[in-house]
Every structure is written in structure tokens, then in C-alpha cells.
Design a protein around this motif. Structure first.
Motif, short mmCIF file in Angstrom:
data_model
loop_
_atom_site.label_atom_id
_atom_site.label_comp_id
_atom_site.label_asym_id
_atom_site.label_seq_id
_atom_site.Cartn_x
_atom_site.Cartn_y
_atom_site.Cartn_z
N VAL A 41 -23.60 -5.26 70.35
CA VAL A 41 -23.04 -5.03 71.79
C VAL A 41 -21.57 -5.27 71.79
N THR A 42 -20.97 -4.22 72.43
CA THR A 42 -19.63 -4.19 72.54
C THR A 42 -18.67 -5.52 73.10
N SER A 43 -19.56 -5.79 74.34
CA SER A 43 -18.85 -6.85 75.44
C SER A 43 -19.02 -8.31 74.71
N ILE A 44 -19.73 -8.29 73.69
CA ILE A 44 -20.11 -9.73 73.36
C ILE A 44 -19.69 -9.83 71.61
N MET A 45 -19.32 -8.89 71.31
CA MET A 45 -19.20 -8.81 69.56
C MET A 45 -17.81 -9.68 69.35
N THR A 46 -17.67 -10.47 68.43
CA THR A 46 -16.65 -11.19 67.88
C THR A 46 -15.99 -10.89 66.75
N ALA A 47 -15.00 -10.29 66.41
CA ALA A 47 -14.42 -9.84 65.21
C ALA A 47 -12.92 -9.98 65.10
#
Length: 90
Positions: A41-47
Motif C-alpha cells: 500500500v503506497t501510503s504506508i510503505m516504508t523504504a
């Protein structure tokens, strides 16, 4: 996290290094070196972003199996008929 460009290299804390294969406002797909393709999910992705996105996205490294020619369908094996039973006349 924001929408990323296709071909962008990232580092994820659980999956390691990967290349973004698709990204929009809702989902981001990443192909990781050791863990294969994952969808986030783009809004909660961490990278962590590594470098710049290439001008032309790289070709995927995974290839399909070479297609094999189709074999003709197998015909059912015919068994010899048993000898006719002796007929009894009354």
C-alpha cells in the motif's frame, strides 16, 4: 511514501534491495532480489530510495520457461475383447 517511478531501486528493511515495477496512488509493486515480487500500500510503505530512477526502466530479470511444442493427445490404449461367453440355450 509517495508514488515512485518504475525502475527506481529501493531498500526495504525486511526484504532488502528491490526494483519498483509499478506504482500509483494506491499500490506499489516491487521485485526484490531475494524475495520475489511484493505488493505494498503506497501510503504506508516504508523504504529507502537508492539513487535515481533510470531514464528507461530495466527489463525484468525473470524469464518464462521456453515453450515446448505441444504433443498430440494420447489415444486410449485399446484392450483386446474377452472371448464371448458360451451361450446357453434352454
Amino acid at each position: 511514501m509517495q508514488v515512485m517511478q518504475e525502475g527506481q531501486t529501493i531498500k526495504h528493511e525486511m526484504y532488502g534491495l528491490g526494483i519498483v515495477t509499478a506504482s500509483d496512488q494506491e499500490r506499489t509493486a516491487v521485485d526484490f532480489d531475494d524475495h520475489g515480487a511484493k505488493l505494498f500500500v503506497t501510503s504506508i510503505m516504508t523504504a529507502e530510495l537508492i539513487g535515481e530512477a533510470p531514464a528507461t526502466p530495466p527489463m525484468t530479470k525473470r524469464r518464462r520457461k521456453a515453450s515446448t511444442p505441444l504433443k498430440p493427445p494420447r489415444k486410449p490404449q485399446q484392450r483386446p475383447l474377452p472371448p464371448p461367453a458360451a451361450l446357453k440355450f434352454l
